[in-house]
Scaffold this active site. Structure first.
Site, PDB file in Angstrom:
ATOM      1  N   LYS A   9      56.290  36.701  41.169  1.00  0.00           N
ATOM      2  CA  LYS A   9      56.772  35.366  40.882  1.00  0.00           C
ATOM      3  C   LYS A   9      58.215  35.292  41.356  1.00  0.00           C
ATOM      4  CE  LYS A   9      57.546  36.319  35.931  1.00  0.00           C
ATOM      5  NZ  LYS A   9      56.723  37.423  35.428  1.00  0.00           N
ATOM      6  N   ASP A  61      65.757  34.644  35.189  1.00  0.00           N
ATOM      7  CA  ASP A  61      65.855  35.717  34.187  1.00  0.00           C
ATOM      8  C   ASP A  61      66.540  36.964  34.732  1.00  0.00           C
ATOM      9  OD1 ASP A  61      63.797  36.538  35.871  1.00  0.00           O
ATOM     10  OD2 ASP A  61      62.717  37.555  34.264  1.00  0.00           O
ATOM     11  N   SER A  86      63.247  42.941  33.013  1.00  0.00           N
ATOM     12  CA  SER A  86      63.117  41.492  33.157  1.00  0.00           C
ATOM     13  C   SER A  86      63.964  40.691  32.175  1.00  0.00           C
ATOM     14  CB  SER A  86      61.646  41.137  33.039  1.00  0.00           C
ATOM     15  OG  SER A  86      61.447  39.794  33.355  1.00  0.00           O
ATOM     16  N   HIS A  87      63.303  39.936  31.314  1.00  0.00           N
ATOM     17  CA  HIS A  87      63.989  39.015  30.408  1.00  0.00           C
ATOM     18  C   HIS A  87      64.463  39.709  29.132  1.00  0.00           C
ATOM     19  CE1 HIS A  87      59.798  39.470  29.584  1.00  0.00           C
ATOM     20  NE2 HIS A  87      60.029  39.147  28.329  1.00  0.00           N
ATOM     21  N   ASP A 119      65.645  39.749  36.140  1.00  0.00           N
ATOM     22  CA  ASP A 119      65.305  40.275  37.467  1.00  0.00           C
ATOM     23  C   ASP A 119      64.981  39.181  38.475  1.00  0.00           C
ATOM     24  OD1 ASP A 119      62.964  39.705  36.032  1.00  0.00           O
ATOM     25  OD2 ASP A 119      61.772  41.129  37.202  1.00  0.00           O
ATOM     26  N   ASP A 132      62.737  36.715  38.620  1.00  0.00           N
ATOM     27  CA  ASP A 132      61.400  36.222  38.960  1.00  0.00           C
ATOM     28  C   ASP A 132      60.970  35.028  38.112  1.00  0.00           C
ATOM     29  OD1 ASP A 132      61.033  37.738  36.697  1.00  0.00           O
ATOM     30  OD2 ASP A 132      59.376  38.945  37.488  1.00  0.00           O
ATOM     31  N   ARG A 133      61.711  34.727  37.038  1.00  0.00           N
ATOM     32  CA  ARG A 133      61.347  33.569  36.217  1.00  0.00           C
ATOM     33  C   ARG A 133      62.236  32.380  36.542  1.00  0.00           C
ATOM     34  NH1 ARG A 133      59.653  35.299  30.160  1.00  0.00           N
ATOM     35  NH2 ARG A 133      58.422  37.115  30.755  1.00  0.00           N
TER      36      ARG A 133
END
Ligand code: VG1
Ligand code: CO
Length: 544
Positions: free
Chosen positions: A377, A278, A113-114, A280, A282-283
């Site tokens: 998300k 982000d 992710s982030h 991946d 999702d943010r």
């Protein structure tokens, strides 16, 4: 092609955290480490044998190597079909969309992710269930249990697969379909939002936008949808080429890490709308011209305005937010006569509520918002939601948010992260806070009267599963809150998160700086948790 059985030994540290198993790349490169975890997925998720799995990742360093290993293990474990994102790329929301569209038996998503990427940075893997969502704790615990007793794994011997050529190939008896990473996702977005109207907004000549993909997976999605389908100016998407190390930065869309975007939305020549996502995808971060929308407010504004958006025009059934997320959404739900659920941190807790139709929208303070369209998300979805709202309302981001505060009150919000602190010290701090819980209610600290203090526990309203020790909540009589919890996604030492919220109903006091409003609450929190003494830190690593 021969299947070989490799003898292995368990690793003791393969318990998934808030969102899958995350470790340094170096840890995943230790022989058998990735393989053990993947075999534990196949051993426990038995429908995958003879079934279909979606596979893809955020493109970070080690993504391609990991995909080659997983493909060979899928073939050895009797998976019938793999849906693979072209180039090994799938954003997390796009993976969720594919799992649902093609009714697969689950998905394997490679992402941290982030967190930064590169040979010395982070990698991650998680399993999503057939509803498209992150595996619930019952599943992640079963996988973890399996990793503790694993003695062998199965893999076929074969040449590397060409990940970049769309089409179909076979590996042993397994069909691998290499599909366009963007198409299904883009089609879904067209169903949910009024593309015609957003197109007009981009062509009005009075609206400008930048989307910062932060050198991560959303670049191709954002270019196709914003610049391709919606007619935004070429160059609207910046940092749009996915890179294995995200250009050396943190692919984390917040004011601290997305500074290029922040400067494009500041000053006299600022664009009208800025957004970022982000690693991946999702943010999301939402910015107006010289204006930052907190993720908690973004969720509340979406809930209050959902009826104006095509995909939600018939109304929403309920809302959920993670515990540390501000209570702004609660106020909207109350006004609309809906339930607002408070869940532990992490998207896996929203899945049951979405599946049961109890909620339509949900979100987290950590720059995450989403809806019942998938079970993750969704960064670009949130951006399109805002674009659709701007197009309908013909108002600026700032005007929309300020009107919202006037109507519902403003929940000032900030989060302090203390990263990579000593683990025993962090755990000691939480134990210390827990020991104080009983004596706190009724006490007054710097004129703030404590209404309640607890260690957050959640009973899932759908399956009754109980999850405990999800963070310390201290609530004050005026609606303010202080929350402490330890991160479940870090890969180094421990990360302490301190979340602060203050409620202001009076419109004449809604334009103060967050820092000023929070000053006293920050001091209360620092003293209560003895943060300085226990962690040796005088300042947080990041403030968002
Ligand atoms: C963090 C966030 C949480 C989010 C999780 C995964 O977890 O606080 O809200 O769901 O990351 O997001 P933690 O345990 O470190 O606080 V992502 O974008 O990694 O999939
Ligand atoms: Co993410």
């Amino acid at each position: 092609m021969d299947t070989v059985t490799i003898t292995t030994q368990p690793f003791s540290d393969q318990r998934p955290g808030t969102s899958g198993l995350r470790k340094k790349v170096k840890a995943f490169q230790v022989p058998h480490y990735l393989e053990n975890f993947v075999q534990a997925i196949f051993d426990t998720q038995t429908d995958l044998r003879g079934g279909t799995v979606a596979l893809g990742g955020d493109g970070r360093f080690y993504n391609r190597e990991a995909i080659q290993i997983i493909l060979r293990m899928a073939a050895a474990n009797g998976v019938k079909r793999v849906l693979l994102g072209q180039g090994g790329l799938l954003s997390t929301p796009a993976a969720s969309c594919l799992i649902r569209n093609y009714k697969t038996n689950g998905g394997i998503i490679l992402s941290a992710s982030h967190n930064p990427g590169g040979p010395d940075e982070d990698f991650g893997i998680k399993f999503n269930t057939p509803n498209g969502g992150p595996a619930p704790e019952s599943v992640t615990e079963a996988i973890f249990e399996r990793t503790k007793s694993i003695t062998e794994y199965a893999i076929i011997e074969s040449q590397a697969v060409d990940l970049d050529q769309p089409g179909e190939l076979t590996l042993g008896d397994t069909r691998i379909q290499i599909i366009d990473s963007v198409k299904d996702y883009a089609d879904m977005m067209m169903q949910l939002f009024d593309f015609e109207r957003i197109h007009q907004l981009f062509n009005s000549g009075v609206f400008s936008m930048r989307f910062d993909a932060m050198h991560a997976v959303t670049g191709p999605y954002a270019k196709y949808i914003l610049e391709g389908l919606l007619g935004a100016q070429p160059g609207t998407v910046i940092n749009g080429e996915p890179k294995v190390d995200f250009g050396g930065g943190h692919p984390d869309p917040n004011l601290a890490h997305a500074h290029e975007l922040v400067s494009l939305t500041s000053g006299p020549n600022a664009v009208d709308f800025g957004a970022a996502s982000d690693g991946d995808g999702d943010r999301n971060m939402i910015l107006g011209r010289n204006f930052f929308v907190t993720p908690s407010d973004s969720l509340a504004v979406m809930a209050a305005n959902a009826h104006l958006i095509k995909g939600y025009a018939t109304g929403i059934s309920g809302v959920a937010r993670s515990m540390p997320t501000s209570q702004a959404a609660d106020r909207v739900a109350e006004r609309l006569g809906l339930t607002c659920y408070e869940t532990p941190t992490g998207w896996k807790f929203f899945g049951n509520l979405l599946d049961a139709g109890k909620i339509s929208l949900c979100g987290e303070e950590s720059f995450g918002t989403g809806s019942n369209h998938i079970r993750e998300k969704d960064g670009l979805w949130a951006v399109l939601f805002w674009l659709n709202l701007l197009a309908v309302k013909q108002q600026s981001v700032e005007m929309i948010v300020k009107a919202h505060w006037k109507s519902f009150g403003r929940n000032y919000y900030t989060r302090y992260d203390y990263e990579a602190i000593d683990k025993p010290a962090a755990e000691g701090l939480m134990v210390h806070l827990r020991s104080k819980l009983g004596s706190l209610p009724g006490q007054t600290l710097d004129n703030y009267q404590i209404a309640y203090a607890d260690d957050f526990a959640y009973a899932d309203p759908v399956d009754g599963n109980r999850t405990e020790h999800q963070g310390i909540r201290i609530g004050f009589e005026d609606g303010s809150r202080i929350v402490f919890r330890l991160s479940g996604t870090g890969t180094e030492g421990a990360t302490l998160r301190l979340y602060l919220e203050a409620f202001e109903p009076d419109p004449s006091k809604q334009t103060q700086s967050t820092e000023t409003v929070m000053e006293r609450l920050v001091n209360i929190a620092l003293a209560l948790a003895e943060i300085g003494q226990r962690t040796g830190r005088t300042e947080p690593t990041v403030i968002t």
